[in-house]
Design an enzyme around this catalytic site. Sequence first.
Site, PDB file in Angstrom:
ATOM      1  N   GLU A  91       7.836   7.735  -8.143  1.00  0.00           N
ATOM      2  CA  GLU A  91       8.448   7.886  -6.668  1.00  0.00           C
ATOM      3  C   GLU A  91       9.085   6.717  -5.969  1.00  0.00           C
ATOM      4  OE1 GLU A  91       6.565  12.261  -4.984  1.00  0.00           O
ATOM      5  OE2 GLU A  91       6.086   9.845  -4.338  1.00  0.00           O
ATOM      6  N   CYS A 125      -2.729   3.326  -9.542  1.00  0.00           N
ATOM      7  CA  CYS A 125      -3.149   1.744  -8.636  1.00  0.00           C
ATOM      8  C   CYS A 125      -4.025   1.801  -8.848  1.00  0.00           C
ATOM      9  CB  CYS A 125      -2.821   1.816  -7.404  1.00  0.00           C
ATOM     10  SG  CYS A 125      -2.297   0.268  -6.529  1.00  0.00           S
ATOM     11  N   CYS A 129      -7.851   1.796  -3.081  1.00  0.00           N
ATOM     12  CA  CYS A 129      -7.736   1.575  -1.030  1.00  0.00           C
ATOM     13  C   CYS A 129      -7.760   2.915  -0.794  1.00  0.00           C
ATOM     14  CB  CYS A 129      -6.230   0.883  -0.375  1.00  0.00           C
ATOM     15  SG  CYS A 129      -5.585  -0.806  -0.927  1.00  0.00           S
ATOM     16  N   CYS A 132      -4.798   5.325   1.300  1.00  0.00           N
ATOM     17  CA  CYS A 132      -3.458   5.802   0.078  1.00  0.00           C
ATOM     18  C   CYS A 132      -3.569   6.557  -0.870  1.00  0.00           C
ATOM     19  CB  CYS A 132      -3.382   4.155  -0.355  1.00  0.00           C
ATOM     20  SG  CYS A 132      -1.667   4.312  -1.559  1.00  0.00           S
ATOM     21  N   SER A 201       5.220  -6.979  -1.529  1.00  0.00           N
ATOM     22  CA  SER A 201       3.974  -6.654  -0.935  1.00  0.00           C
ATOM     23  C   SER A 201       3.162  -6.673  -1.770  1.00  0.00           C
ATOM     24  CB  SER A 201       3.933  -4.771   0.354  1.00  0.00           C
ATOM     25  OG  SER A 201       3.009  -5.200   0.284  1.00  0.00           O
ATOM     26  N   LEU A 225      -3.055  -6.042   4.911  1.00  0.00           N
ATOM     27  CA  LEU A 225      -4.168  -7.094   5.043  1.00  0.00           C
ATOM     28  C   LEU A 225      -5.657  -5.837   5.741  1.00  0.00           C
ATOM     29  CD1 LEU A 225      -5.814  -9.971   6.074  1.00  0.00           C
ATOM     30  CD2 LEU A 225      -4.788 -10.099   8.354  1.00  0.00           C
ATOM     31  N   HIS A 226      -5.066  -5.491   7.139  1.00  0.00           N
ATOM     32  CA  HIS A 226      -5.561  -3.971   7.153  1.00  0.00           C
ATOM     33  C   HIS A 226      -6.453  -4.048   8.008  1.00  0.00           C
ATOM     34  CE1 HIS A 226      -2.245  -1.777   5.135  1.00  0.00           C
ATOM     35  NE2 HIS A 226      -2.532  -2.134   4.570  1.00  0.00           N
ATOM     36  N   CYS A 345       4.538   6.221   3.346  1.00  0.00           N
ATOM     37  CA  CYS A 345       3.408   5.004   3.046  1.00  0.00           C
ATOM     38  C   CYS A 345       2.104   5.311   2.689  1.00  0.00           C
ATOM     39  CB  CYS A 345       3.725   4.749   4.484  1.00  0.00           C
ATOM     40  SG  CYS A 345       2.300   2.820   4.383  1.00  0.00           S
TER      41      CYS A 345
END
Length: 372
Positions: A91, A125, A129, A132, A201, A225-226, A345
């Site tokens: 996407e 990925c 995370c 996500c 990113s 970073l988060h 996001c």
Amino acid sequence: MAFRSVFDVGALRNEFDIAGISLQFIPQVWKHVRQNPSSNLDEVPSLPTAAYLILRTKFKAMTSSLSSAADSKDRLTTKLLIRLQNGSLVEAVVMRYDTRLGKYAGKPRPGGQRSTLCISSQVGCKMACKFCATGTMGFKNNLSCGEIIEQLVHAFQFSDIRNIVFMGMGEPLNNYTAVVEAIKIMTGPPFQLSPRRITVSTVGIIHCINKFHDDLPGINLAVSLHASDQEIRCQIMPAARAFPLPRLMESLQNYQKKSHQKIFIEYIMLHGVNDLEQHAHQLGKLLQTLEVVVNLIPFNPIGSSSSFKTSTKDDVKRFQQVLRGTYSIRTTVRQQMGEDIAGACGQLVVDVSRPMSAGSVGLLSDIEDLHM
């Protein structure tokens, strides 16, 4: 794969080299495909005869196809579902901005209309995370340089793209070579995008950050970073165990000394996890020796199984005030766009069984404004 993308620059250069064809013809091929993505490569004008044989037998103008496109009701956001030659789907999201509708520092914002493309670098990925959805896919495969560029070519059919953010599916620095090759194509003829309008990113792949500026001078670096505490960061980002905060911050210090560029810090706001006032102070102290822009990201729910909740607007505002007021760190809140399409996001996950009309989009504030 029977054919390579004509934008797979390494393969195309190699074939031209072997045949004794000048590499100066390559941008000419790309320009034709950029303007005529569905054309036959035999239609590229004024090439040596040997070039047509190579293009006809080993390359395709476009190895991917547009499976579907969903527009938000306000027509400002378009999510593209792109089918690759191997059958996988990725996407990409086109975001349109009209800066004349807002103000910056009390003054009219410059520029007028412009579009940003949020681009994918992998199918799935490895980073996993927990906030996500893409991570729930697991890792399928890297995209080739050509498959990355083809997303841009598809997007040009919908809008004149001026900015690129590598914030779609995948960890860009885990596909480092292809991403570097793709960006070099984007900044050269025929695309001629400005390096300062391209942002990559990463969750913090340290060895790649260490060579990022040398390989991609002028390109913006954004770091997911988060959390400013290593323990919290590992809880929500398991891959962070491989990139301890002290080492990551050292690499960012060295990067900034070489590049003299702002670093964009992405920070997803998770209620009760990383959004307290004490977390804001920890983040401010961690970043105060760097020149950064912190982008606070409202959490977009990724399904009923998620244990995370979105921070309240008051908590986000308070967090922002600490960073701005106490530490003088420029801090923005990520702009919400296209709330009626599923391209948010952290929500990019290919599932052809779900409708493309549910969800919300919260993508990067326009990168050009963040430079101001």
